[in-house]
Write an enzyme that holds these catalytic residues in place. Sequence first.
Site, short mmCIF file in Angstrom:
data_model
loop_
_atom_site.label_atom_id
_atom_site.label_comp_id
_atom_site.label_asym_id
_atom_site.label_seq_id
_atom_site.Cartn_x
_atom_site.Cartn_y
_atom_site.Cartn_z
CD GLN A 54 -2.97 -0.91 2.34
OE1 GLN A 54 -3.11 -1.87 3.09
NE2 GLN A 54 -3.61 0.21 2.51
CB SER A 109 3.25 -4.38 3.90
OG SER A 109 2.05 -4.40 4.64
CG LEU A 110 -1.29 -5.77 -0.25
CD1 LEU A 110 -0.82 -5.70 -1.68
CD2 LEU A 110 -1.99 -7.09 0.03
NE ARG A 143 -2.21 -8.60 5.22
CZ ARG A 143 -1.52 -7.48 4.99
NH1 ARG A 143 -1.97 -6.58 4.12
NH2 ARG A 143 -0.38 -7.26 5.62
CG HIS A 195 3.03 -4.11 9.31
ND1 HIS A 195 2.90 -5.44 9.02
CD2 HIS A 195 2.89 -3.45 8.13
CE1 HIS A 195 2.69 -5.59 7.72
NE2 HIS A 195 2.67 -4.41 7.16
CD GLN A 228 2.50 -9.66 6.17
OE1 GLN A 228 1.53 -8.98 6.42
NE2 GLN A 228 3.22 -9.51 5.09
#
Length: 314
Positions: free
Chosen positions: A10, A91-92, A116, A200, A249
């Site tokens: 993102q 991340s994503l 998610r 996170h 994560q």
Amino acid sequence: MGIAFVFPGQGSQSIGMLAALAAASPVVRETFDAASAVLGYDLWQLAQEGPVERLNETECTQPAMLTAGYATWRAWQARDGRVPDAVSGHSLGEFTALVAAGALDFAAAVELVRFRGRVMQEAVPLGAGAIAAVLGLDAAEVEAACQEAAQGAVVEPVNYNSPGQIAIAGEAAAVARAIEAVKARGAKRAVLLPVSVPVHSSLMRGAAERLRERLAAVVVSKPRVPYYSAADARAHSEPEDIRATLVLQLASPVRWTATVRALLDASYTTVIECGPGKVLTSLNKRIDKGSGAAFFAIEDPASIDMALAAVQEG
């Protein structure tokens, strides 16, 4: 030379992304059409026309970025681009990496990341959480400032993006205190980011448990190439281990600096960012300590041409 493909998360989305690549490569629209069939709305139209506020909603951003990264990957493949020797993501972007490596089915991943995004947004009430970027301060000082500012609340480093660039997140008031604390310790800059979800951070543990339940019903296969998680900068290959890592994560820091160094240490000397923007490539160049590694970002025909030429020469 070893090649690693890395996929952005993102923040790299923008209205009009991949338009030039779609004009040259039919697989881009095909990939977006496949995602749209899962989502029940026209994802390509949203990515090209907006509104930007909707594209930036976490529940929409995550499928959009997964699809954009995978579409770029397919465009690379359509040009007979070399299969990478390893994959990772920020991340994503880890989900995109796993799709590219054959560990996750694309359609299943689209639905998974929509879920998610939704559970992340539902985990913390709107306005209750915050994220800030801290520039020009080392990790130990940022960690100490967060401990000092917490005062019983949650504020933590969540993205170790590159030396001197760390994101912090948590409860809004605690993040505000931490911004003042890092400035007092000599940070060059500390600013709130336009993100409402403190991703996170430990505030995401509830969302992570909901993700664990959903992942139990998702088929995960062994990746065809090593997959490095940015949660721990290590390679993972067993399906159950991958599921556990994807849960971990969500409520753990992104250790991007350590992950890129692990890739370089493992002799992946060409690192190609696959998807819209050049955020990771910029970070990767700051992380590299003069190893001679090559970094590329591919998102349009010209950048694919450049990376193809470099890989073929190597």
